[in-house]
Design an enzyme around this catalytic site. Sequence first.
Site, PDB file in Angstrom:
ATOM      1  N   HIS A   1      48.028  20.439  41.053  1.00  0.00           N
ATOM      2  CA  HIS A   1      46.818  20.418  40.402  1.00  0.00           C
ATOM      3  C   HIS A   1      46.874  19.632  39.157  1.00  0.00           C
ATOM      4  CE1 HIS A   1      45.141  22.956  43.495  1.00  0.00           C
ATOM      5  NE2 HIS A   1      45.532  24.098  43.012  1.00  0.00           N
TER       6      HIS A   1
HETATM    7  C1  EL8 Z   1      41.462  32.234  41.541  1.00  0.00           C
HETATM    8  C2  EL8 Z   1      41.302  28.915  40.491  1.00  0.00           C
HETATM    9  C3  EL8 Z   1      42.112  28.885  41.684  1.00  0.00           C
HETATM   10  O1  EL8 Z   1      41.944  34.454  40.999  1.00  0.00           O
HETATM   11  C4  EL8 Z   1      43.561  28.400  41.258  1.00  0.00           C
HETATM   12  O2  EL8 Z   1      41.254  31.993  42.758  1.00  0.00           O
HETATM   13  C5  EL8 Z   1      44.378  28.176  42.489  1.00  0.00           C
HETATM   14  C6  EL8 Z   1      45.816  27.863  42.029  1.00  0.00           C
HETATM   15  C7  EL8 Z   1      46.837  27.389  43.411  1.00  0.00           C
HETATM   16  C8  EL8 Z   1      41.746  33.388  40.721  1.00  0.00           C
HETATM   17  C9  EL8 Z   1      41.632  32.445  39.381  1.00  0.00           C
HETATM   18  C10 EL8 Z   1      41.600  31.465  40.273  1.00  0.00           C
HETATM   19  N1  EL8 Z   1      41.518  30.171  39.759  1.00  0.00           N
HETATM   20  N2  EL8 Z   1      46.795  26.138  43.697  1.00  0.00           N
HETATM   21  O3  EL8 Z   1      47.412  28.447  43.791  1.00  0.00           O
HETATM   22  O4  EL8 Z   1      47.645  25.707  44.548  1.00  0.00           O
HETATM   23  C11 EL8 Z   1      39.812  28.996  41.080  1.00  0.00           C
HETATM   24  N3  EL8 Z   1      42.223  32.634  38.281  1.00  0.00           N
HETATM   25  C12 EL8 Z   1      42.241  33.697  37.415  1.00  0.00           C
HETATM   26  C13 EL8 Z   1      42.720  33.486  36.233  1.00  0.00           C
HETATM   27  C14 EL8 Z   1      43.038  34.409  35.230  1.00  0.00           C
HETATM   28  C15 EL8 Z   1      42.825  35.632  35.647  1.00  0.00           C
HETATM   29  C16 EL8 Z   1      42.296  35.865  36.953  1.00  0.00           C
HETATM   30  C17 EL8 Z   1      42.091  35.013  37.712  1.00  0.00           C
HETATM   31  O5  EL8 Z   1      43.288  36.696  34.843  1.00  0.00           O
HETATM   32  C18 EL8 Z   1      42.377  37.159  34.048  1.00  0.00           C
HETATM   33  F1  EL8 Z   1      42.094  36.073  33.066  1.00  0.00           F
HETATM   34  F2  EL8 Z   1      41.171  37.525  34.401  1.00  0.00           F
HETATM   35  F3  EL8 Z   1      42.793  38.266  33.242  1.00  0.00           F
HETATM   36 ZN    ZN Z   2      47.437  27.280  45.802  1.00  0.00          ZN
END
Ligand code: EL8
Ligand code: ZN
Length: 395
Positions: A146
């Site tokens: 990404h």
């Molecule tokens: C989730 C974006 C997708 O959960 C990223 O879905 C995909 C990356 C990938 C999710 C989250 C997402 N982010 N690409 O595999 O191939 C939409 N993010 C997230 C971040 C921090 C987190 C929890 C979820 O921990 C926290 F900050 F809440 F403690």
């Molecule tokens: Zn992925």
Amino acid sequence: MAPVMKPIDGEPKKRVCYFFDSDVSGFHYGPGHPMKPTRIRMCHSLVMNYGLYKKMEIFRAKPATKREMMQFHSDDYVEFLSRVSPSSMGNYTKEQHKYNVGEDCPVFDGLFEYCAISAGGSMEGAARLSRDKCDIAVNWAGGLHHAKKSEASGFCYVNDIVLGILELLRYHTRVLYIDIDVHHGDGVEEAFYTTDRVMTCSFHKYGEFFPGTGGLRDVGVGKGKHYALNFPLRDGVTDESYKSVFEPVIRSVMEHFDPGAIVLQCGTDSLSGDRIGSLNLSMKGHASCVQFVKSFNKPLLILGGGGYTMRNVSRCWAYETGLAAGVELGSEIPMNEYYEYFGPDYELDVKPSSMEDMNSPGYLDRVKGIVLEHLRHVGGPPSVQMQGRRDILEF
Ligand code: EL8
Ligand code: ZN
């Protein structure tokens, strides 16, 4: 005692270079974040305890330098990544917004070193392939698809894949990129959207799902028109459904595009039961893509990517490391430092669930037909001669 691994009959032996840096598991995105670099060390522990070190060369790559990263990324973005830290973040509030650093892509201790290890492995793997030092190079710390020229996205900061492809383009007129992560490989597609020297081919969930790009009609522009292929999927795709489109599409891509080298991003968030993904591939189904791409006998760079159920990420990448080296790992997980993670069955396979496959045969046939139609426009010599790396991106 079941055999630990058995040779795969009837295929030519491949020279495999495998990259691993033990520092990688020391980096942490933060409490609650789904991306856990420890998964790579878990995979390595399986790789070593299955005895795969006897079947390949193992390297610790030189971390990528800022200058090497700047072959794709903007100088200011790389400078920011090299300087920002949890203790210095207060001085970079504007830049954090500008470069999309925050919850998905947090600042953590060692962030730049983590990026440098990931990119160093993919670039060194590409360089060894191009110098015919190996037939297959594996970097599970890579595959961060990404990352954009001047922006972090989806847990990715430095696009090791683009840097690896730029290295391959020094020796190959055409490079094929294939992405089987559940998310669209948008950063790689964007980097090469206007050239016919790189074909990007992404199979991903599409429809109210991150990053939202990768529609069926997104085919590239200018000289790159028809050199970006996107196969949009719905929830629950099974091994059989996936194979029914993956193999005919890739076979046609190989016939029309005839690449000198292939880069395969093996994100394991397309596996059944992933914490973020919602497809239904088994480990054998995911790995059959690796086996199929390997069968074309082109220099092959195999990279990691997403994958958030750590025990299954490590199972799948260890199994695929074995396939690269020409062996099938036995079903019983050997003793290793993460053994308790693999209970209660302590088996290698990742099985599918009974979730509904929302990809009807009619849907898959229709999409496959449109993708194959796009491919009819592909062929013939590239429109550009071999160039230096940086100007490749200014098509
Ligand atoms: C989730 C974006 C997708 O959960 C990223 O879905 C995909 C990356 C990938 C999710 C989250 C997402 N982010 N690409 O595999 O191939 C939409 N993010 C997230 C971040 C921090 C987190 C929890 C979820 O921990 C926290 F900050 F809440 F403690
Ligand atoms: Zn992925």
